[in-house]
Design an enzyme around this catalytic site. Sequence first.
Site, short mmCIF file in Angstrom:
data_model
loop_
_atom_site.label_atom_id
_atom_site.label_comp_id
_atom_site.label_asym_id
_atom_site.label_seq_id
_atom_site.Cartn_x
_atom_site.Cartn_y
_atom_site.Cartn_z
N SER A 28 7.82 -15.30 -20.63
CA SER A 28 6.78 -14.92 -21.59
C SER A 28 6.34 -13.47 -21.43
O SER A 28 5.88 -12.86 -22.40
CB SER A 28 5.56 -15.83 -21.42
OG SER A 28 5.00 -15.72 -20.12
N THR A 29 6.45 -12.89 -20.23
CA THR A 29 6.07 -11.49 -20.05
C THR A 29 7.16 -10.57 -20.57
O THR A 29 6.86 -9.49 -21.10
CB THR A 29 5.78 -11.19 -18.57
OG1 THR A 29 4.82 -12.12 -18.08
CG2 THR A 29 5.25 -9.78 -18.41
N THR B 226 13.71 -12.70 -18.27
CA THR B 226 13.46 -13.92 -19.04
C THR B 226 12.01 -14.36 -18.85
O THR B 226 11.47 -14.27 -17.74
CB THR B 226 14.41 -15.03 -18.56
OG1 THR B 226 15.76 -14.62 -18.79
CG2 THR B 226 14.15 -16.34 -19.30
N GLY C 295 10.53 -20.14 -12.79
CA GLY C 295 9.85 -21.13 -13.62
C GLY C 295 10.57 -21.38 -14.93
O GLY C 295 10.52 -22.49 -15.48
N GLU D 239 18.97 -13.95 -13.02
CA GLU D 239 17.96 -12.92 -12.79
C GLU D 239 18.21 -12.19 -11.47
O GLU D 239 18.10 -10.97 -11.40
CB GLU D 239 16.57 -13.55 -12.79
CG GLU D 239 16.08 -13.98 -14.16
CD GLU D 239 14.77 -14.73 -14.12
OE1 GLU D 239 14.07 -14.75 -15.15
OE2 GLU D 239 14.43 -15.31 -13.07
#
Length: 230
Positions: A30-31, A28, A98, A105
Site C-alpha cells: 500500500s505504501t 509491493t 505482509g 523483494e
Amino acid sequence: MTVDEQKRAAARAALHYVKPGMKIGLGTGSTCSPFIDLIGDMVEAEFDILCVPTSEATRAHAERRAIPLTTLEDNPQLDLTFDGADEIDPDLNLLKGGGGALLREKIVATSSRQMIVIADISKKVETLGAFPLPVEVVGFGVKATAWKIERAFAHLGLDASMTLRVRDTRPFVTDNGHLIIDCALEKIPDAPRLAAMLSGIPGVVEHGLFIGIASLAICGTPEGVKVFTR
C-alpha cells in the site's frame, strides 16, 4: 496527516532520489502504490527510467501506468530499490512480507546499490516482532519444515504461534509457487541471529527479516516527513 497522507508524503519525498537513466526496483504494498503512480506521472512527462517489479501485482500496476519494465536477467544490477516495510527498527532492520512478496523483494533489494524504505511513522518500532513474521516455505514436507522452524524459535527462547497463511479458504501461494507460515512472536530481541537460523533450515525458501539491507527510511509523520539513516 492521516496514515494514507503520510504514505503519500513519504512517496513524494522519495522521488528526490530518482535520477534520469536509473534502473530501480519497485516494491509491493500500500505504501509503494502511490510511489508507482508518481513514477508513472514522471514517465508520462518523458522521464527516462527502467524498473523491475517485485511482484506480479506491482508488474500489473506498472504496466497500467506504461512504466518501462525490465528483468534482473537483463539488468542484474540496479541503482535503487524503493519498498515498504511492516516494521523498521532503529538499525533499519526490517520485517516484511505482509503482502507475500518477500522473496522477490529481497532478491531485488540485494541486487540494488541502495534500498530505500517508504513508510508511515507507525512502522518505526524499537524491536521487531509485533507484526507476524512471514516464512516462505516449499510445499513438500511443510509440516516437517514448520517443526524445524518451531525448534529454532525454542532455541532462542521464543514462543511462537504459527499459522499457514490462507486466502479465500485455500492456502496462499506466492508468485513463485510457495507457501507462507506466519509466525506471531510479539518480540524478536536478536533479529540477525534468528534470520541466520531460519536461512539454514531446509525447506525454508526465505523469511521476512531484512537485516542490513536498507540504508535509508523515509517516513511520513503527522508533522511531515522524517528521514532515518543506518
